[in-house]
Design a protein around this motif. Sequence first.
Motif, short mmCIF file in Angstrom:
data_model
loop_
_atom_site.label_atom_id
_atom_site.label_comp_id
_atom_site.label_asym_id
_atom_site.label_seq_id
_atom_site.Cartn_x
_atom_site.Cartn_y
_atom_site.Cartn_z
N UNK A 120 -13.75 -9.25 14.49
CA UNK A 120 -14.27 -8.26 13.34
C UNK A 120 -13.49 -6.84 13.51
N UNK A 121 -13.92 -6.19 11.78
CA UNK A 121 -13.46 -4.99 11.84
C UNK A 121 -14.83 -3.75 10.98
N UNK A 122 -14.28 -2.84 12.19
CA UNK A 122 -15.83 -1.97 11.42
C UNK A 122 -14.67 -1.05 10.64
N UNK A 123 -15.51 -0.68 9.27
CA UNK A 123 -14.77 0.30 8.48
C UNK A 123 -15.49 1.55 8.43
N UNK A 124 -15.00 2.78 8.66
CA UNK A 124 -15.96 3.78 8.86
C UNK A 124 -14.90 4.91 7.01
N UNK B 99 1.12 -1.11 -0.17
CA UNK B 99 0.05 -0.14 0.16
C UNK B 99 0.55 1.32 0.30
N UNK B 100 0.40 2.11 -1.00
CA UNK B 100 0.99 3.60 -0.87
C UNK B 100 0.30 4.33 -0.07
N UNK B 101 0.79 4.79 1.32
CA UNK B 101 0.69 5.54 2.04
C UNK B 101 -0.84 6.84 1.64
N UNK B 102 -1.91 6.87 1.87
CA UNK B 102 -3.54 7.46 1.34
C UNK B 102 -3.01 8.81 1.90
N UNK B 103 -2.18 9.11 3.64
CA UNK B 103 -2.66 10.21 4.14
C UNK B 103 -3.10 11.23 3.57
N UNK B 104 -2.52 11.97 2.51
CA UNK B 104 -2.60 13.46 2.93
C UNK B 104 -4.00 13.51 1.39
N UNK B 105 -5.13 12.71 1.45
CA UNK B 105 -5.93 12.26 0.93
C UNK B 105 -7.31 12.55 1.13
N UNK B 106 -8.03 13.21 0.39
CA UNK B 106 -9.24 14.07 0.84
C UNK B 106 -10.39 12.13 1.33
N UNK B 107 -10.26 11.51 0.52
CA UNK B 107 -11.08 10.36 1.15
C UNK B 107 -10.04 9.44 1.98
N UNK B 108 -10.28 8.68 3.05
CA UNK B 108 -9.79 8.28 3.99
C UNK B 108 -11.23 7.31 4.31
N UNK B 109 -9.58 6.17 5.12
CA UNK B 109 -10.62 4.54 5.39
C UNK B 109 -10.34 4.91 7.29
N UNK B 110 -10.66 4.94 7.76
CA UNK B 110 -10.69 4.93 9.63
C UNK B 110 -10.91 3.23 9.87
N UNK B 111 -9.91 2.33 10.74
CA UNK B 111 -10.47 0.93 10.89
C UNK B 111 -10.13 0.97 12.88
#
Length: 212
Positions: free
Chosen positions: A154-158, A77-89
């Motif tokens: 299990x995980x919750x993905x936001x 994975x390329x770190x996508x921390x500077x993008x608008x759309x994000x995922x919180x696990x």
Amino acid sequence: MGVNSGGEEIFLKKLVAGRGECAGLSPVEILKRFYPSFYDGPQVKKWIIPIQPEFHARLFTDYGARQTLLHEHAGEFVIEGNTIKKAYLSHSRNRQLKAGDIVLFYRSRDTQSLTSLGVIEEVRMGLTQTDEIIRVVGKRTVYSTAEIDESLKPLTVILFRHHFHLRNPLNLATLLESGILNGPPQSIMQISDEKYTVIKTLGGIDGRFTVN
């Protein structure tokens, strides 16, 4: 809106909704049509999400004077921390989270401050298979395949859109004094509209980008 002399189409995106333009639109539709503007009225819930400093730094690479680390560019994975759309696990089992809700991230341990605001696009709960989680998050996550595989399930993905960082991050002392918190948040917690209004004022959230 038209075509220029080179034959290229010209498009216009409004960032601030005009009076009456949001009538009949859902909070999610407002988010998509007028981003970075968002609906923050009583139709949506407001949540504070505690996040550890190392994960905050990876999720919000543009926050403060933080520098990208070399090891973050390794792996699949390329770190996508500077993008608008994000995922919180998360391991949260909170079933009240829904699209359109506002999430406010609280950086724990070091700064102990409320720092960043986003709006939920989708919530997926009870995910147990690494492949499925990767399909859901796509390139919106800052976690590697190995990290996801090794995490407890299990995980919750936001899935959310990051709008901006608070102009004035609110430290724990301020949050306690203003009655927003009774102590450091330990898990995802809902706050009232009244407390959100205090955060909006003290945190310097620009009202031009809010619809209510």
